[in-house]
Design a protein around this motif. Structure first.
Motif, mmCIF file in Angstrom:
data_model
loop_
_atom_site.group_PDB
_atom_site.id
_atom_site.type_symbol
_atom_site.label_atom_id
_atom_site.label_comp_id
_atom_site.label_asym_id
_atom_site.label_seq_id
_atom_site.Cartn_x
_atom_site.Cartn_y
_atom_site.Cartn_z
ATOM 1 N N VAL A 31 0.839 -1.204 0.000
ATOM 2 C CA VAL A 31 0.000 0.000 0.000
ATOM 3 C C VAL A 31 0.871 1.250 0.000
ATOM 4 O O VAL A 31 0.615 2.198 -0.752
ATOM 5 C CB VAL A 31 -0.963 -0.017 1.205
ATOM 6 C CG1 VAL A 31 -1.614 1.330 1.402
ATOM 7 C CG2 VAL A 31 -2.021 -1.081 0.996
ATOM 8 N N ALA A 34 2.509 1.652 -3.519
ATOM 9 C CA ALA A 34 1.577 2.097 -4.559
ATOM 10 C C ALA A 34 1.143 3.541 -4.349
ATOM 11 O O ALA A 34 1.069 4.324 -5.298
ATOM 12 C CB ALA A 34 0.357 1.175 -4.585
ATOM 13 N N THR A 35 0.864 3.903 -3.109
ATOM 14 C CA THR A 35 0.399 5.273 -2.866
ATOM 15 C C THR A 35 1.525 6.296 -2.996
ATOM 16 O O THR A 35 1.265 7.434 -3.359
ATOM 17 C CB THR A 35 -0.245 5.398 -1.481
ATOM 18 O OG1 THR A 35 0.666 4.949 -0.493
ATOM 19 C CG2 THR A 35 -1.535 4.616 -1.408
ATOM 20 N N ALA A 38 1.584 6.909 -6.671
ATOM 21 C CA ALA A 38 0.348 7.558 -7.110
ATOM 22 C C ALA A 38 0.285 9.015 -6.661
ATOM 23 O O ALA A 38 -0.261 9.862 -7.382
ATOM 24 C CB ALA A 38 -0.852 6.801 -6.580
ATOM 25 N N THR A 50 -9.108 7.869 -5.438
ATOM 26 C CA THR A 50 -8.240 6.992 -6.211
ATOM 27 C C THR A 50 -7.217 6.312 -5.324
ATOM 28 O O THR A 50 -6.946 5.116 -5.476
ATOM 29 C CB THR A 50 -7.523 7.798 -7.317
ATOM 30 O OG1 THR A 50 -8.498 8.505 -8.083
ATOM 31 C CG2 THR A 50 -6.723 6.896 -8.217
ATOM 32 N N LEU A 51 -6.655 7.052 -4.385
ATOM 33 C CA LEU A 51 -5.683 6.457 -3.460
ATOM 34 C C LEU A 51 -6.339 5.393 -2.584
ATOM 35 O O LEU A 51 -5.748 4.342 -2.330
ATOM 36 C CB LEU A 51 -5.041 7.540 -2.597
ATOM 37 C CG LEU A 51 -4.064 8.480 -3.302
ATOM 38 C CD1 LEU A 51 -3.599 9.568 -2.351
ATOM 39 C CD2 LEU A 51 -2.897 7.722 -3.865
ATOM 40 N N ALA A 53 -9.036 3.583 -3.370
ATOM 41 C CA ALA A 53 -9.339 2.427 -4.219
ATOM 42 C C ALA A 53 -8.072 1.637 -4.526
ATOM 43 O O ALA A 53 -8.088 0.395 -4.536
ATOM 44 C CB ALA A 53 -9.997 2.893 -5.514
ATOM 45 N N MET A 54 -6.980 2.347 -4.756
ATOM 46 C CA MET A 54 -5.726 1.673 -5.041
ATOM 47 C C MET A 54 -5.241 0.889 -3.823
ATOM 48 O O MET A 54 -4.790 -0.254 -3.946
ATOM 49 C CB MET A 54 -4.658 2.687 -5.455
ATOM 50 C CG MET A 54 -3.347 2.051 -5.824
ATOM 51 S SD MET A 54 -2.126 3.256 -6.300
ATOM 52 C CE MET A 54 -2.903 3.962 -7.719
ATOM 53 N N ALA A 55 -5.352 1.477 -2.652
ATOM 54 C CA ALA A 55 -4.923 0.792 -1.426
ATOM 55 C C ALA A 55 -5.778 -0.446 -1.174
ATOM 56 O O ALA A 55 -5.258 -1.501 -0.798
ATOM 57 C CB ALA A 55 -4.996 1.753 -0.244
ATOM 58 N N SER A 57 -7.452 -2.246 -3.445
ATOM 59 C CA SER A 57 -7.215 -3.283 -4.450
ATOM 60 C C SER A 57 -5.864 -3.964 -4.255
ATOM 61 O O SER A 57 -5.752 -5.184 -4.399
ATOM 62 C CB SER A 57 -7.328 -2.701 -5.857
ATOM 63 O OG SER A 57 -6.362 -1.692 -6.034
ATOM 64 N N ILE A 58 -4.839 -3.207 -3.913
ATOM 65 C CA ILE A 58 -3.532 -3.826 -3.704
ATOM 66 C C ILE A 58 -3.547 -4.687 -2.444
ATOM 67 O O ILE A 58 -2.884 -5.720 -2.377
ATOM 68 C CB ILE A 58 -2.400 -2.779 -3.681
ATOM 69 C CG1 ILE A 58 -1.040 -3.426 -3.920
ATOM 70 C CG2 ILE A 58 -2.330 -2.033 -2.393
ATOM 71 C CD1 ILE A 58 -0.695 -3.587 -5.338
#
Length: 153
Positions: A31, A34-35, A38, A50-51, A53-55, A57-58
């Motif tokens: 996390v 990725a963040t 991003a 978006t952050l 959702a990305m956290a 999903s990862i």
């Protein structure tokens, strides 16, 4: 109805702490990796969503990999290591872009600690135990299939 507490099997007890630590550190490292990337590229009002959702999903991807590691899949373990290396590289790649570069080394501790725990003797013992269990399961499935074939004849 009285609640009956079940004890963990005795062979799990020495390995449970290291497995839980690898899981938590892997989720945190992926996390953060990725963040950190991003945050460099995302701007505008949708940045927080978006952050998040990305956290999420990862984290789901790491959870699936950890569950596959529990089933002793070698590819899942290798992909977990690759994911941790990518997280470490992405955290270190955003070092100069950070507003406080000294604090950017703190998130780098998570993937390093997870990789170190994956390399310990105790996790190796857990991995051997899981591989033995997998071999037994596959052998049992083969025997059941053979028995079903012989009953049909």
């Amino acid at each position: 109805m009285k609640y009956v507490r079940k004890e963990l099997p005795t062979w799990i007890k020495p390995y449970f702490a290291i497995f839980a630590a690898v899981f938590i550190l892997s989720v945190a490292a992926s996390v953060l990796g990725a963040t950190s990337v991003a945050e460099m590229f995302l701007t505008g009002p949708m940045r927080e969503r978006t952050l998040d959702a990305m956290a999420g999903s990862i984290s789901l991807v790491v959870l699936v990999q950890i569950l596959l590691v529990l089933r002793a899949h070698v590819r899942a373990l290798k992909s977990l290591v690759v994911l941790l290396l990518i997280a470490l590289i992405s955290i270190l790649a955003t070092y100069t872009a950070s507003s406080n570069p000294q604090m950017n080394f703190v998130p780098a501790i998570f993937p390093l600690a997870a990789l170190w725990l994956l390399n310990t003797r105790r996790f190796g013992g857990l991995w051997k135990r899981l591989c033995v269990m997998r071999r037994r399961r596959t052998r049992q499935r083969r025997l059941i299939r053979q028995l079903k074939r012989t009953r049909r004849r």
